[in-house]
Design an enzyme around this catalytic site. Structure first.
Site, PDB file in Angstrom:
ATOM      1  N   ASP A 134      49.746  26.775 -18.637  1.00  0.00           N
ATOM      2  CA  ASP A 134      48.853  26.271 -17.586  1.00  0.00           C
ATOM      3  C   ASP A 134      49.012  24.766 -17.427  1.00  0.00           C
ATOM      4  O   ASP A 134      49.014  24.242 -16.306  1.00  0.00           O
ATOM      5  CB  ASP A 134      47.399  26.594 -17.936  1.00  0.00           C
ATOM      6  CG  ASP A 134      47.156  28.087 -18.065  1.00  0.00           C
ATOM      7  OD1 ASP A 134      47.341  28.805 -17.078  1.00  0.00           O
ATOM      8  OD2 ASP A 134      46.789  28.523 -19.160  1.00  0.00           O
ATOM      9  N   CYS A 135      49.134  24.084 -18.562  1.00  0.00           N
ATOM     10  CA  CYS A 135      49.287  22.631 -18.547  1.00  0.00           C
ATOM     11  C   CYS A 135      50.591  22.236 -17.857  1.00  0.00           C
ATOM     12  O   CYS A 135      50.630  21.318 -17.028  1.00  0.00           O
ATOM     13  CB  CYS A 135      49.263  22.133 -19.995  1.00  0.00           C
ATOM     14  SG  CYS A 135      49.278  20.361 -20.152  1.00  0.00           S
TER      15      CYS A 135
END
Length: 476
Positions: free
Chosen positions: A263-264
């Protein structure tokens, strides 16, 4: 930077961390007893991606998702509303949740609950307007129906080709839409999506390159970046040699919590593309940010159970040092600057620049213009024109921007720049630096860094001339 918000589309979960200690086993089975001492909630799935995107873009983030009207749904809505604007889709079933039981920084078990999926039905009328205004779109698919919603896909397909879309796929989710700018599967996901039999003896890069090229053609997307954990990421645009962004040395230990790293990565890539960066720049910055995110504690840091979160990436500013400085100062960072001719870049320069970058949150290199170099070094210098010197310097990972000045010293430039730290090599002394006073007057400090002995541009030029003269004599 495109003017509209960063729009995140995807399936939201409620993530719960139960933190405690495990110092004994139960008497009736060989399983640990966890004495729970803390409970932390955060928005998970696409909600984590949106939370991380908001760290980069401020509150200029909109989340399009499906949430149930239940306890978990209301909780995750409250968590998201602190950071982003929410545009809702209907949900069938209950909001999914994931509970991790952790001790000594390790996950012992995860409990999943909730069967909620995005459902057909009336959508928030703001969705079309939000997507029309989007500066970039991040699709964070967790396989629960949001990315397969007919209205979502219709609106995404109708976006202008100038709106970059980053798609973080899921094995149970919908296929990325054609013309998506960048798709970001993990190595295992890319392998499963590509479906070809692996070639015996292939290394991680060769297999990832083959899978990524296959997926670029199959999905008809601009590029596929396969994330490779501690090896960084590999980007393919189909034909040609793939681009590899290696992971930096961040001190990640074995057993580090990698939850949320994908996600990052996707959030950072979308942030850079929204700022006008190239896909290669987006992948490079995403690798760095995701690596620092894991080193800082991963998802646990977002919910307050880990150390401080990673510093956000500085998005490219089309070579504008003032924009880089503005962004760093907006988030309270330290601006480091150094200066010189940098005529022939050598190992001494690179060593000093790398050390300088570690002193703050961006490094601006101030270089003498061609006229300034001639005035200082003589009519046969510079060997390399300023435009090429700037291009070479900005290609270094440790250099965030280059500024050119025409005067003999960078004093006038530093009056405007006002760096927090001004760096020179230790071949200078503090008394030699006429710019020290202006730096200190603006509240900055001046430091000298170690310089590799025996390296200098003047020596390189003299050696080249001596060699050329010798060769010329031999040929006459």
């Amino acid at each position: 930077m495109r003017g509209g918000p960063l729009v995140v589309i995807g399936d939201v979960l409620l993530d719960v961390d139960l933190e405690g200690s495990a110092e004994r086993l139960t008497p009736d089975a060989p399983v640990p007893v966890v004495d729970c001492r803390r409970e932390h909630h955060r928005a998970g799935g696409a909600g984590l991606a949106a939370t991380l995107a908001a760290r980069l873009a401020g509150r200029d983030v909109v989340m399009i998702t499906a949430l149930g009207d239940d306890r978990c749904g209301r909780r995750v809505r409250d968590l998201l509303a602190r950071h982003v604007e929410i545009v809702s889709l209907p949900m069938r079933g209950t909001t999914p949740s994931k509970i991790r039981v952790r001790a000594a920084g390790q996950s012992l078990v995860r409990l999943d609950a909730g069967d909620g999926r995005a459902a057909d039905g009336p959508v928030d009328p703001r969705m079309a307007t939000v997507l029309e205004r989007a500066g970039a779109v991040l699709v964070s698919d967790y396989g629960r129906g949001v990315t397969a919603h007919p209205e979502v896909r219709r609106l995404l397909a109708g976006l202008s080709g100038g709106t970059p879309i980053v798609w973080d796929p899921h094995p149970l989710g919908a296929a990325p839409l054609p013309r998506t700018r960048l798709v970001t599967p993990s190595r295992a996901e890319a392998r499963a999506f590509a479906g070809d039999e692996p070639t015996a003896g292939d290394g991680a890069f060769a297999q990832a390159a083959r899978d990524a090229a296959t997926l670029v053609e199959r999905w008809r997307v601009g590029g596929v970046a396969v994330t490779l954990g501690d090896r960084g990421a590999l980007l393919s645009v189909g034909d040609g040699v793939p681009f590899v962004a290696p992971a930096p040395e961040t001190g990640i230990t074995d057993g580090a919590d990698t939850c949320g790293a994908g996600d990052c990565f996707a959030a950072a890539a979308a942030h850079v593309l929204r700022a006008g960066g190239l896909v290669t720049e987006a992948v490079t910055e995403a690798v760095r940010y995701a690596s620092e995110f894991v080193a800082a504690g991963g998802a646990a840091a977002v919910s307050g159970t880990g150390p401080a979160a990673a510093e956000p990436p500085v998005a490219p500013a089309d070579g504008d040092p003032w924009e880089v400085v503005r962004r760093v100062r907006e988030r309270g960072g330290r601006v480091v600057a150094t200066g010189g001719c940098f005529d022939l870049l050598h190992a001494g320069h690179v060593s000093m620049l790398r050390e300088a970058r570690r002193l703050g949150d961006c490094l601006v290199v101030c270089i003498n213009s061609d006229a300034s170099v001639r005035a200082l070094k003589g009519p046969d210098r510079p060997v390399v024109p300023a435009s090429d010197r700037a291009r070479v310097l900005t290609a270094l990972e440790c250099v965030d921007a280059v500024a050119v000045f025409d005067e003999l010293t960078p004093v006038e430039l530093l009056e405007r720049l006002g760096p927090d730290v001004w760096v020179k090599g230790a071949d200078y002394s503090g008394d030699d630096l006429v710019e020290a006073d202006v730096v200190r007057r603006h509240g900055g400090e001046v430091v000298l860094l170690p310089y590799l002995n025996g390296r200098s541009t003047s020596r390189l030029v003299a050696r080249v001339r001596e060699t050329a003269s010798t060769l010329g004599g031999e040929t006459r």
